[in-house]
Design an enzyme around this catalytic site. Structure first.
Site, PDB file in Angstrom:
ATOM      1  N   ASP A 464     -10.688   2.813  28.156  1.00  0.00           N
ATOM      2  CA  ASP A 464      -9.956   2.448  27.319  1.00  0.00           C
ATOM      3  C   ASP A 464     -10.632   2.576  25.563  1.00  0.00           C
ATOM      4  O   ASP A 464     -11.758   1.979  25.733  1.00  0.00           O
ATOM      5  CB  ASP A 464      -9.286   1.087  27.431  1.00  0.00           C
ATOM      6  N   GLU A 507      -4.194   5.413  24.755  1.00  0.00           N
ATOM      7  CA  GLU A 507      -5.494   5.493  24.448  1.00  0.00           C
ATOM      8  C   GLU A 507      -6.224   5.662  25.911  1.00  0.00           C
ATOM      9  O   GLU A 507      -7.599   5.231  25.634  1.00  0.00           O
ATOM     10  CB  GLU A 507      -6.043   4.754  23.436  1.00  0.00           C
TER      11      GLU A 507
END
Length: 605
Positions: A464, A507
């Site tokens: 992440d 993301e």
């Protein structure tokens, strides 16, 4: 001259000679009949004259004996001769009615007259004897008057016989001459007819008909067996045999042409069949390598005497690269710019051959060998090239171009469809922004791995980007997209062929690496990714974005439990890494990697 004309002339001449010969035979027969008639007439006249003379003498003798001896038998004999004389007189009358010459008729008249006078003297003497005047009768029969009368009968008789003999011999000679003449003419005509017949048999039937027909029979038999290698001799004769010879020559020429057309048709059918088979295979290909394999298999079947290559335009559209080849071409480069081929430039087939007066392509080594370049064009866009090169003792046939273009059209369509399919597959399986495999591919990979038995170790990394929302808020969404593309590129470089990188969503990213346990995944993949992302400051459109960091959670199968829970375990490790301050790697088994010091500008951000 035509045989029909010669035959008609020979037939007419034969009829004429036969008619002349028949006429001559008829005339010879008529002359022979006239000869016999003249001869018979001569014999008849001669016998009649001799019999008349002999009868006159015998009758005179009987009359004299009757006058001298008296005796009844002499009177009977006299009267019998008298009866015969009357019958001969009737014969003389019949002869008089025939066409006798005037001299002979006068001689017959004199004989008849003198015979009558002699007959009167002898009858008077017989009457005198019967009256008893024997001396008187004797004086009459032996006197000068009787002698003169008797001589008057015999002399004209001899003259008549001489005249008849002379006339009949003359007529007989004429009849014999005519008979011999006509007989000779008939024989000559028969000989000429025979010679004409033999000439027709030899010169017409044998030399002009039988021998040429025998020769043509052998030629026709070979032609009937489809042996068109037989040579038909040239014959300048202007007759039926010459016409037949010309017809046989035309038949042979037509047969050769028919065989040539049949061979061309079979060759065209073979080409069509090969192209059709290739089209069917092209419809089932899945990769560019399969396309090149299909083309390399069927191109030599379609054009067995010509070498060739298949070039494909790369994705940068800067180079045509070799995808497949057949029959070992030697004169073309393996890769070249599109501008090096005149066929690609012009968008149509181009022959590279200086001897043909055309410009050679530079990729064909200056036209060292005649070659043909056919661009693969789809909707005006060139995506590849078919290159054909002549081999020794084999040439590119001009009639092949339509089939070459047909092959190029189908190969171009197949290549365009393959690329379109790859694009569609990429859109379905890859993320449009980063080019990474999407969440669907991740789920399918885990499901497929779960179905395998004894698949070995499998590591899963959940990644992440820390504080990603700040990039969108401070620098805009373009900058956020740029950051994700940058992080995705680093992950792909680090992972390489050790595994696959996926965009999990937003993301967040995921990595699957086979053959690694948790510690190996942390050391080989996770920590290098974290360090490289942090060590590469970015700028977008002239603005510095600051330091980027990522948090990574790592789990491994089978140490972390069931394969179906691997993704959840890695995600829990990721949450733990974020909970412990981000920019760190945490394994599912509880290992915590300390983060590096964060730069002051990153903290202020």
């Amino acid at each position: 001259m035509r045989i029909k004309t010669i035959t008609n002339w020979a037939y007419g001449a034969t009829l004429l000679l036969t008619a002349v010969s028949g006429t001559a035979f008829i005339l010879a027969a008529v002359s022979a009949a006239e000869e016999r008639q003249v001869l018979e007439q001569y014999i008849t006249l001669d016998e009649l004259g001799e019999e008349l003379a002999l009868a006159a003498e015998m009758r005179s003798d009987e009359a004299r004996l009757y006058a001298m001896r008296g005796g009844e038998r002499h009177l009977v004999a006299f009267r019998k001769d008298e009866t015969e004389i009357r019958s001969r007189e009737r014969m003389i009358d019949r002869l008089r009615k025939q066409a006798l010459p005037r001299v002979e008729q006068d001689a017959l008249a004199t004989i008849e007259k003198n015979l009558g006078e002699l007959d009167q003297i002898e009858r008077a003497a017989i009457q005198a004897v019967q009256a008893g005047e024997v001396e008187k009768a004797r004086a009459m029969l032996f006197g000068p008057d009787h002698e003169r009368a008797q001589q008057a009968v015999l002399e004209p008789m001899e003259r008549f016989r001489a005249l008849a003999k002379s006339r009949t011999q003359s007529e007989l000679r004429v009849a014999q001459a005519l008979s011999d003449l006509f007989s000779d003419i008939a024989k000559v005509m028969l000989a000429l007819t025979a010679l004409l017949f033999l000439a027709v048999l030899y010169f017409i039937l044998r030399r002009r008909v039988v021998l040429p027909l025998d020769r043509m029979t052998g030629i026709v038999n070979r032609l009937a067996k489809q042996d068109f290698t037989v040579e038909v001799p040239r014959d300048q004769r202007r007759d039926e045999i010459g016409d037949m010879n010309k017809a046989i020559g035309i038949f042979r020429t037509n047969g050769i042409e028919r065989d040539r057309l049949e061979a061309e048709r079979m060759a065209e059918q073979r080409i069509k069949d090969a192209i059709l088979k290739m089209m069917h295979r092209l419809q089932a290909i899945d990769t560019q390598e399969e396309l090149a394999e299909v083309v390399a298999c069927f191109a030599p079947q379609t054009f067995p005497d010509v070498a060739g290559q298949l070039f494909v335009l790369d994705r940068s559209r800067q180079s045509l690269r070799l995808a497949g080849s057949w029959l070992e071409p030697t004169h073309s480069a393996q890769a070249f710019a599109p501008g090096a081929c005149w066929g690609v430039r012009r968008g149509r087939p181009h022959v590279s051959n200086q001897s043909h007066g055309d410009i050679p392509c530079t990729h064909a080594e200056g036209g060292a060998a005649p070659s043909l370049c056919v661009p693969l064009t789809v909707q005006g866009d060139t995506i590849g090239l078919l290159y054909f090169e002549e081999r020794p003792d084999h040439a590119i046939e001009p009639g092949w171009q339509i089939y070459v273009e047909l092959m190029a059209e189908n190969i171009g369509l197949a290549l365009a469809n393959l690329r379109l399919r790859e694009q569609l597959t990429g859109l379905a399986l890859r993320d449009g922004l980063t080019g990474l495999l999407n969440r669907r591919c991740l789920d399918e990979a885990l499901t497929h791995r779960a179905q395998e038995r004894d698949g070995g170790a499998l590591a899963c990394l959940m990644i992440d980007i820390d504080h990603f929302k700040r990039f969108n808020d401070d620098f805009g969404h373009d900058a956020g997209d740029f950051v994700m593309q940058h992080v995705a590129a680093i992950m792909q470089e680090v992972v390489g062929n050790r595994g696959e990188v996926y965009r999990f969503g937003g993301e967040e990213f995921a990595i699957l690496a086979t053959g690694m346990d948790e510690a190996q995944a942390c050391a080989i993949l996770a920590e290098p990714i974290r360090q490289r992302v942090q060590a590469a400051p970015l700028a977008h459109r002239g603005r510095r974005l600051g330091t980027i960091t990522v948090s990574i959670g790592v789990a491994a199968y089978p140490a972390s439990g069931a394969l179906t829970n691997l993704l959840s375990v890695a995600d829990a490790a990721l949450l733990s890494a974020k909970g412990h301050g981000r920019n760190r790697v945490i394994g599912a088994m509880g290992a915590v990697e300390r983060p590096l010091e964060i730069a002051p500008d990153r903290l202020s951000g």
